[in-house]
Design a protein around this motif. Structure first.
Motif, PDB file in Angstrom:
ATOM      1  N   ARG A  25       0.816  -1.222   0.000  1.00 56.42           N
ATOM      2  CA  ARG A  25       0.000   0.000   0.000  1.00 56.42           C
ATOM      3  C   ARG A  25       0.844   1.263   0.000  1.00 56.42           C
ATOM      4  O   ARG A  25       0.420   2.304  -0.516  1.00 56.42           O
ATOM      5  CB  ARG A  25      -0.955  -0.026   1.194  1.00 56.42           C
ATOM      6  CG  ARG A  25      -2.083  -1.032   0.978  1.00 56.42           C
ATOM      7  CD  ARG A  25      -2.971  -1.185   2.177  1.00 56.42           C
ATOM      8  NE  ARG A  25      -4.141  -2.008   1.836  1.00 56.42           N
ATOM      9  CZ  ARG A  25      -4.934  -2.571   2.737  1.00 56.42           C
ATOM     10  NH1 ARG A  25      -4.677  -2.416   4.040  1.00 56.42           N
ATOM     11  NH2 ARG A  25      -5.972  -3.284   2.354  1.00 56.42           N
ATOM     12  N   GLU A  26       2.026   1.187   0.560  1.00 59.65           N
ATOM     13  CA  GLU A  26       2.912   2.359   0.556  1.00 59.65           C
ATOM     14  C   GLU A  26       3.463   2.624  -0.840  1.00 59.65           C
ATOM     15  O   GLU A  26       3.605   3.779  -1.259  1.00 59.65           O
ATOM     16  CB  GLU A  26       4.058   2.142   1.543  1.00 59.65           C
ATOM     17  CG  GLU A  26       3.635   2.209   2.999  1.00 59.65           C
ATOM     18  CD  GLU A  26       4.732   1.743   3.937  1.00 59.65           C
ATOM     19  OE1 GLU A  26       5.864   1.490   3.462  1.00 59.65           O
ATOM     20  OE2 GLU A  26       4.451   1.614   5.150  1.00 59.65           O
ATOM     21  N   THR A  27       3.789   1.551  -1.564  1.00 61.14           N
ATOM     22  CA  THR A  27       4.305   1.675  -2.924  1.00 61.14           C
ATOM     23  C   THR A  27       3.533   0.695  -3.797  1.00 61.14           C
ATOM     24  O   THR A  27       3.945  -0.452  -3.979  1.00 61.14           O
ATOM     25  CB  THR A  27       5.816   1.361  -2.987  1.00 61.14           C
ATOM     26  OG1 THR A  27       6.500   2.162  -2.023  1.00 61.14           O
ATOM     27  CG2 THR A  27       6.375   1.633  -4.379  1.00 61.14           C
ATOM     28  N   PRO A  28       2.395   1.117  -4.350  1.00 61.37           N
ATOM     29  CA  PRO A  28       1.535   0.192  -5.091  1.00 61.37           C
ATOM     30  C   PRO A  28       2.264  -0.471  -6.265  1.00 61.37           C
ATOM     31  O   PRO A  28       2.790   0.220  -7.142  1.00 61.37           O
ATOM     32  CB  PRO A  28       0.397   1.090  -5.596  1.00 61.37           C
ATOM     33  CG  PRO A  28       0.362   2.222  -4.629  1.00 61.37           C
ATOM     34  CD  PRO A  28       1.788   2.460  -4.242  1.00 61.37           C
ATOM     35  N   PRO A  29       2.355  -1.786  -6.283  1.00 62.68           N
ATOM     36  CA  PRO A  29       3.048  -2.470  -7.372  1.00 62.68           C
ATOM     37  C   PRO A  29       2.243  -2.419  -8.669  1.00 62.68           C
ATOM     38  O   PRO A  29       1.032  -2.696  -8.681  1.00 62.68           O
ATOM     39  CB  PRO A  29       3.185  -3.911  -6.861  1.00 62.68           C
ATOM     40  CG  PRO A  29       2.070  -4.063  -5.884  1.00 62.68           C
ATOM     41  CD  PRO A  29       1.864  -2.728  -5.258  1.00 62.68           C
ATOM     42  N   LEU A  30       2.904  -2.060  -9.746  1.00 63.91           N
ATOM     43  CA  LEU A  30       2.286  -2.071 -11.065  1.00 63.91           C
ATOM     44  C   LEU A  30       2.149  -3.525 -11.503  1.00 63.91           C
ATOM     45  O   LEU A  30       3.150  -4.210 -11.737  1.00 63.91           O
ATOM     46  CB  LEU A  30       3.151  -1.290 -12.057  1.00 63.91           C
ATOM     47  CG  LEU A  30       2.650  -1.202 -13.500  1.00 63.91           C
ATOM     48  CD1 LEU A  30       1.286  -0.529 -13.566  1.00 63.91           C
ATOM     49  CD2 LEU A  30       3.657  -0.449 -14.354  1.00 63.91           C
ATOM     50  N   THR A  31       0.916  -3.997 -11.583  1.00 64.66           N
ATOM     51  CA  THR A  31       0.655  -5.420 -11.766  1.00 64.66           C
ATOM     52  C   THR A  31       0.057  -5.652 -13.153  1.00 64.66           C
ATOM     53  O   THR A  31      -1.079  -5.279 -13.430  1.00 64.66           O
ATOM     54  CB  THR A  31      -0.285  -5.937 -10.667  1.00 64.66           C
ATOM     55  OG1 THR A  31       0.247  -5.570  -9.381  1.00 64.66           O
ATOM     56  CG2 THR A  31      -0.407  -7.447 -10.728  1.00 64.66           C
ATOM     57  N   ALA A  67       5.852  -5.825 -19.528  1.00 60.70           N
ATOM     58  CA  ALA A  67       6.296  -6.762 -18.498  1.00 60.70           C
ATOM     59  C   ALA A  67       7.657  -6.378 -17.950  1.00 60.70           C
ATOM     60  O   ALA A  67       7.964  -6.646 -16.779  1.00 60.70           O
ATOM     61  CB  ALA A  67       6.334  -8.183 -19.056  1.00 60.70           C
ATOM     62  N   GLY A  68       8.462  -5.730 -18.778  1.00 66.26           N
ATOM     63  CA  GLY A  68       9.792  -5.326 -18.336  1.00 66.26           C
ATOM     64  C   GLY A  68       9.792  -4.179 -17.349  1.00 66.26           C
ATOM     65  O   GLY A  68      10.759  -4.015 -16.600  1.00 66.26           O
ATOM     66  N   VAL A  69       8.725  -3.390 -17.325  1.00 65.89           N
ATOM     67  CA  VAL A  69       8.663  -2.257 -16.395  1.00 65.89           C
ATOM     68  C   VAL A  69       7.686  -2.498 -15.245  1.00 65.89           C
ATOM     69  O   VAL A  69       7.636  -1.714 -14.301  1.00 65.89           O
ATOM     70  CB  VAL A  69       8.273  -0.948 -17.126  1.00 65.89           C
ATOM     71  CG1 VAL A  69       9.292  -0.629 -18.200  1.00 65.89           C
ATOM     72  CG2 VAL A  69       6.874  -1.038 -17.734  1.00 65.89           C
ATOM     73  N   ALA A  70       6.906  -3.576 -15.340  1.00 65.25           N
ATOM     74  CA  ALA A  70       5.934  -3.883 -14.294  1.00 65.25           C
ATOM     75  C   ALA A  70       6.628  -4.404 -13.037  1.00 65.25           C
ATOM     76  O   ALA A  70       7.776  -4.855 -13.074  1.00 65.25           O
ATOM     77  CB  ALA A  70       4.929  -4.911 -14.790  1.00 65.25           C
ATOM     78  N   SER A  71       5.903  -4.372 -11.927  1.00 71.64           N
ATOM     79  CA  SER A  71       6.405  -4.944 -10.676  1.00 71.64           C
ATOM     80  C   SER A  71       6.169  -6.441 -10.620  1.00 71.64           C
ATOM     81  O   SER A  71       6.962  -7.185 -10.023  1.00 71.64           O
ATOM     82  CB  SER A  71       5.710  -4.278  -9.481  1.00 71.64           C
ATOM     83  OG  SER A  71       5.866  -2.879  -9.513  1.00 71.64           O
ATOM     84  N   GLY A  72       5.062  -6.884 -11.210  1.00 75.10           N
ATOM     85  CA  GLY A  72       4.720  -8.298 -11.241  1.00 75.10           C
ATOM     86  C   GLY A  72       3.792  -8.554 -12.406  1.00 75.10           C
ATOM     87  O   GLY A  72       3.111  -7.641 -12.884  1.00 75.10           O
ATOM     88  N   VAL A  73       3.760  -9.800 -12.876  1.00 74.96           N
ATOM     89  CA  VAL A  73       2.986 -10.162 -14.069  1.00 74.96           C
ATOM     90  C   VAL A  73       2.146 -11.399 -13.765  1.00 74.96           C
ATOM     91  O   VAL A  73       2.619 -12.339 -13.125  1.00 74.96           O
ATOM     92  CB  VAL A  73       3.913 -10.445 -15.273  1.00 74.96           C
ATOM     93  CG1 VAL A  73       3.110 -10.923 -16.482  1.00 74.96           C
ATOM     94  CG2 VAL A  73       4.738  -9.210 -15.623  1.00 74.96           C
ATOM     95  N   LEU A  74       0.895 -11.390 -14.260  1.00 75.95           N
ATOM     96  CA  LEU A  74       0.030 -12.562 -14.223  1.00 75.95           C
ATOM     97  C   LEU A  74      -0.232 -13.028 -15.645  1.00 75.95           C
ATOM     98  O   LEU A  74      -0.609 -12.228 -16.508  1.00 75.95           O
ATOM     99  CB  LEU A  74      -1.305 -12.236 -13.564  1.00 75.95           C
ATOM    100  CG  LEU A  74      -2.405 -13.311 -13.742  1.00 75.95           C
ATOM    101  CD1 LEU A  74      -2.055 -14.585 -12.988  1.00 75.95           C
ATOM    102  CD2 LEU A  74      -3.772 -12.784 -13.330  1.00 75.95           C
ATOM    103  N   ILE A  75      -0.051 -14.331 -15.881  1.00 78.68           N
ATOM    104  CA  ILE A  75      -0.449 -14.957 -17.137  1.00 78.68           C
ATOM    105  C   ILE A  75      -1.538 -15.970 -16.813  1.00 78.68           C
ATOM    106  O   ILE A  75      -1.279 -16.999 -16.197  1.00 78.68           O
ATOM    107  CB  ILE A  75       0.730 -15.674 -17.831  1.00 78.68           C
ATOM    108  CG1 ILE A  75       1.917 -14.728 -18.020  1.00 78.68           C
ATOM    109  CG2 ILE A  75       0.272 -16.272 -19.156  1.00 78.68           C
ATOM    110  CD1 ILE A  75       1.671 -13.580 -18.979  1.00 78.68           C
ATOM    111  N   ASN A  76      -2.765 -15.663 -17.220  1.00 75.28           N
ATOM    112  CA  ASN A  76      -3.929 -16.502 -16.935  1.00 75.28           C
ATOM    113  C   ASN A  76      -4.453 -17.044 -18.263  1.00 75.28           C
ATOM    114  O   ASN A  76      -4.678 -16.282 -19.200  1.00 75.28           O
ATOM    115  CB  ASN A  76      -4.986 -15.656 -16.218  1.00 75.28           C
ATOM    116  CG  ASN A  76      -6.287 -16.392 -15.966  1.00 75.28           C
ATOM    117  OD1 ASN A  76      -6.983 -16.775 -16.905  1.00 75.28           O
ATOM    118  ND2 ASN A  76      -6.654 -16.550 -14.708  1.00 75.28           N
TER     119      ASN A  76
END
Length: 282
Positions: A25-31, A67-76
């Motif tokens: 919450r302090e640093t919202p991850p770009l997901t 994906a290279g600049v995101a904090s985390g990635v989901l592949i569904n």
């Protein structure tokens, strides 16, 4: 609930989960989510309610860059259209090149050939985490033909050997969702007995959890938290919120709304107070 899964408010894992929620919450991850069309809006709202920053980028020639600049990635793999399949492979390559943690959710694999082949290609790229129901995990390990569509016909305990084998083979954390979530890195097993049955009666209940795991893994990059703990923390936060939502809901429709409110209002100390966790070495 098993008597062995007692509340452990002083447990290290529950305390770390609380710290990770605060960090998120302090640093919202770009997901970055490449997910199925049935649940895109719900997944984005779950991430926003929790405190993360969702981005639903599934366009070829953009997915890998993002994906290279995101904090985390989901592949569904819920609706693997030709463009989504190509974008997923591109995003995984971009994530691996950048060191971005990513989650594979092998939805409904087993009997369906297109998504099953894609799942095996993706798992060979060594996801940070794999999240699925027991039948999906067994199918990914080559031990069953899958469940009944997106529904499991096996229990998490029936998939423990398959989960451990996948974790060891691919260096991934494997999370098997069910009445008691089972999470392993091949060396330890964490069981979390929080949650509510209403999660299974809302479209996207499981798929959104994969996105939450990607967000927590993104937050863990900034705190140095290991992946097993981050995935377990995501499951704990999500299922504790589900319990709170179920207490206020009158059925599946109101539960979906209450879950968003509960994700927004759940506090770090709530996780430690409500956790029902068992952790053991293999």
């Amino acid at each position: 609930m098993s008597d062995r899964l007692r509340p452990e408010s002083e447990s290290t894992l529950a305390a770390t989960a609380a710290e990770l929620l605060s960090a998120l919450r302090e640093t919202p991850p770009l997901t970055h989510c490449i997910t199925n069309t049935v649940v895109t809006g719900f997944t984005a709202n779950v991430l926003l309610a929790l405190g993360a920053a969702p981005a639903m980028v599934d366009i070829v020639d953009e997915a890998g860059l993002f994906a290279g600049v995101a904090s985390g990635v989901l592949i569904n793999l819920g609706t693997p259209t030709p463009e989504q399949r190509e974008a997923s492979l591109e995003a995984v390559a971009g994530a691996n090149a950048a060191g971005t943690p990513w989650v594979l959710d092998p939805v409904a694999i087993g009997a369906l050939p297109v998504r099953t082949a894609l799942a095996h290609d993706l798992v060979a790229a060594r996801p940070t985490a794999i999240r699925g129901n027991a039948s999906e995990i067994l199918a990914l390990a080559g031990l069953s033909a899958g469940g009944r569509g997106v529904d499991a016909t096996d229990t998490p305990d029936a998939a423990i050997d398959a989960a451990v084998a996948l974790a060891v083979r691919h260096g991934s954390v494997v999370a098997v969702s069910g009445a008691v979530d089972l999470i392993t890195d091949g060396h330890r097993v964490v069981r979390i007995a929080n949650g509510d049955e209403l999660l299974t009666r809302v479209t996207g209940g499981g798929c959104a959890l994969g996105a939450v795991m990607a967000a927590f893994l993104g937050a863990a990059r900034t705190t140095g938290t290991e992946s097993l703990v981050a995935v377990a923390a995501a499951s704990l936060a999500y299922t504790v919120a589900a319990e709170r939502a179920a207490m206020r809901a009158s059925g599946p429709g109101s539960f979906a709304v209450e879950l968003l409110d509960a994700l927004a209002s759940v506090q770090p100390h709530d996780l430690a107070a409500a956790a029902h966790i068992e952790e053991r070495a293999l």
